[in-house]
Enzyme design. Structure first.
Site, short mmCIF file in Angstrom:
data_model
loop_
_atom_site.label_atom_id
_atom_site.label_comp_id
_atom_site.label_asym_id
_atom_site.label_seq_id
_atom_site.Cartn_x
_atom_site.Cartn_y
_atom_site.Cartn_z
N SER A 216 0.83 -1.20 0.00
CA SER A 216 0.00 0.00 0.00
C SER A 216 0.88 1.26 0.00
CB SER A 216 -0.94 -0.07 1.21
OG SER A 216 -1.97 0.87 1.11
N ASP A 437 -8.49 -3.91 -6.72
CA ASP A 437 -8.12 -3.26 -5.47
C ASP A 437 -8.81 -1.91 -5.35
OD1 ASP A 437 -6.85 -2.17 -3.24
OD2 ASP A 437 -4.85 -2.78 -3.86
N HIS A 465 -6.96 -6.15 -1.11
CA HIS A 465 -5.84 -5.22 -0.95
C HIS A 465 -4.72 -5.93 -0.20
CE1 HIS A 465 -3.79 -1.41 -0.53
NE2 HIS A 465 -3.80 -1.48 0.79
#
Length: 524
Positions: A216, A437, A465
């Site tokens: 991320s 995502d 994710h």
């Protein structure tokens, strides 16, 4: 990139006096202290020490333009590889879970346990709490979490200008409190400084190069690090990549339709299992049922706790992972069909409620995002953009806006972000990405891919994710091959999605609530 502040990440071993010399030469500034490894501190979350995990602190400059000035401390941990430091040892693998504001200490333990045993034995896996986070000193706090997050909070979707003004005032007050408490620290809370901290950790460990796994927002740290220090990168894995083109106001707007699409995926899944949940046999019917529930909770919060904003927080977790969908549908069905408020309140307390650790993460999240880049300072701009986006993507637009709204009032102006650009001198880079995502949309990952000519991407067909070390064997084979010898696909590669979750009418007594292990690390 994260609406729930709290996460996980990175560090390793140092021997003798050589490391201090290497660190000083590499950093080009003050000598780096040796790392004094010892037992990890006990906390409420970890009352018993985890075997094989060592902890330490590393002192880094507050401001890298003044390396001999004020310093701060970073908390680090490591899980040492078991092979000797010879040709079979692959060095240090630093890890970061994202955020900004996420702790990396739990992620280091998770990665060391989740990698194939023969590969984990060849790495020292290191995690760290970035500046301001968790066990690092100072750890930022701006408000009392128990009162700030006390449920039920005002509805994130304002019906009137009066509702909106109350939420604007709440955001401005949070910004003011952070500015009053941390005026000396806020100018230095940037991703560029986090990347420089990463290099200070490398130097303290006595490593010429490091390997890095970021999830991320951690991919953005990795991209900035590779831009600033390309010759110090041995391996670089970016899982669920942030777009480097849109930090940060636009990237948060881009999340809104992505989360709305993922929420519709959940509603369609629930409709396909109408025999179990009885909430509607079409996506249109379940959509109506969900928004009707949300509207009702505004007037009558479930258990006096779950109002519409708490409901948003709970179901947003379903945008990160479909492993929680059966539990979300189960408590939703029990509330609608049976009037059961207990299940909804318990699920919120498990997945959506926020505490002092989350407030620490939130303070750091804002400090970094508000400082990294410029944000609109006129609330009229925000209102125009959110009103328009809400028509298109009602699920998360306003809650996401309020999460970031303190940046409109932040006491320190946004700066100019690092221009992320990979060099052809970089080694091969592995990117891992889910096509659906929501938190870091696929198109943004393609922007990151174009910045790095030596990178190749593996695309998983699902929508969760964080895709590596989460149970997809195809993805994990690519990761293991790359971490072993730098092998990447010749071109973009594809992996099937993990099987869809099974519908369940009842949760097994004492069982998991269906949240996969990686997402639990990345979102708590």
């Amino acid at each position: 990139m994260k609406r729930f502040a709290g996460v996980v990440t990175a560090l390793v071993m140092l021997s003798g006096g050589v490391a201090g010399v290497q660190g000083a030469a590499a950093a080009g500034s003050r000598p780096v202290d040796e790392v004094a490894w010892g037992a990890c501190p006990r906390t409420a979350a970890t009352p018993v020490a985890t075997p094989g995990v060592e902890c330490a602190t590393i002192r880094v400059p507050l401001d890298y333009r003044e390396p001999w000035g004020q310093s701060i401390k970073l908390a680090v941990n490591r899980i040492r590889g078991t092979v000797s430091r010879d040709a079979n040892h692959l060095g240090t693998l630093l890890v970061n879970p994202g955020g900004p504001g996420a702790s990396g200490l739990r992620l280091a333990e998770y990665v060391a346990a989740a990698l194939p045993a023969d590969l984990a034995a060849r790495y020292d896996v290191v995690g760290f709490d970035p500046r301001g986070v968790g066990r690092s000193q100072p750890a930022m706090r701006c408000v009392d979490a128990s009162s700030y997050y006390a449920p039920p909070r005002p509805d994130a979707v304002p019906r009137t200008r009066r509702d909106e003004r109350a939420l604007v005032d709440r955001a401005a007050d949070y910004a003011s409190r952070c500015g009053n408490l941390w005026a000396w620290l806020l100018p230095h809370m940037t991703t560029e400084n986090v990347a420089r901290d990463l290099d200070s950790i490398r130097a303290a460990l006595g490593e010429q190069q490091i390997s890095y796994l970021g999830y991320s927002y951690g991919t953005y740290i990795g991209g900035v690090y590779a831009t600033l220090f390309p010759d110090r990168v041995k391996r670089l894995v970016m899982d669920s990549s942030v777009s480097p083109d849109d930090v940060w106001y636009q990237s948060n707007l881009d999340q809104d339709p992505a989360f709305d699409r993922r929420h519709r995926d959940f509603l369609a899944w629930t409709a396909r299992h109408n025999a179990v949940y009885r909430l509607g046999g079409t996506a249109k019917e379940t959509r109506f049922a969900w928004y009707a529930m949300r509207s009702r909770l505004r007037d009558r919060p479930a258990g006096g706790v779950v109002g519409p904003s708490e409901l948003d927080d709970l179901f947003t977790v379903g945008g990160y992972t479909d492993r929680i969908w059966p539990e979300l549908a189960r408590v939703w069905s029990a509330y609608v069909r049976e009037g059961d408020v207990k299940g909804l309140a318990e699920a919120y307390n498990r997945f959506g409620s926020q505490d002092a650790e989350d407030e620490n993460g939130y303070a750091v999240y804002l400090s970094v995002q508000c400082r990294d880049a410029a944000w609109p300072r006129s609330w009229d701009t925000w209102r125009h953009d959110m009103t328009r986006m809400h028509r298109r993507a009602p699920f998360m637009t306003w809650s996401n806006a309020w999460f970031n709204a303190p940046c409109a009032f932040w006491s320190v102006a946004g700066g100019t972000p690092v221009t992320v650009q990979g060099s052809t001198k970089l080694p091969p880079i592995l990117m891992l990405q889910s096509r659906g995502d929501a938190a870091t949309p696929y198109q943004g990952a393609l922007h990151m891919l174009r910045r790095f000519p030596t990178a190749r991407m593996v695309v998983e067909a699902g929508g969760n994710h964080g895709v590596s070390l989460a149970g997809n064997r195809c993805v994990d084979r690519h990761l293991a091959a790359y971490l072993t010898d730098g092998t990447i696909p010749a071109r973009t590669a594809a992996c099937d999605a993990a099987p869809a979750p099974r519908a369940v009418a009842r949760m097994a007594a004492g069982g998991s609530l269906g949240h996969d292990r990686l997402t639990d690390v990345l979102t708590r």
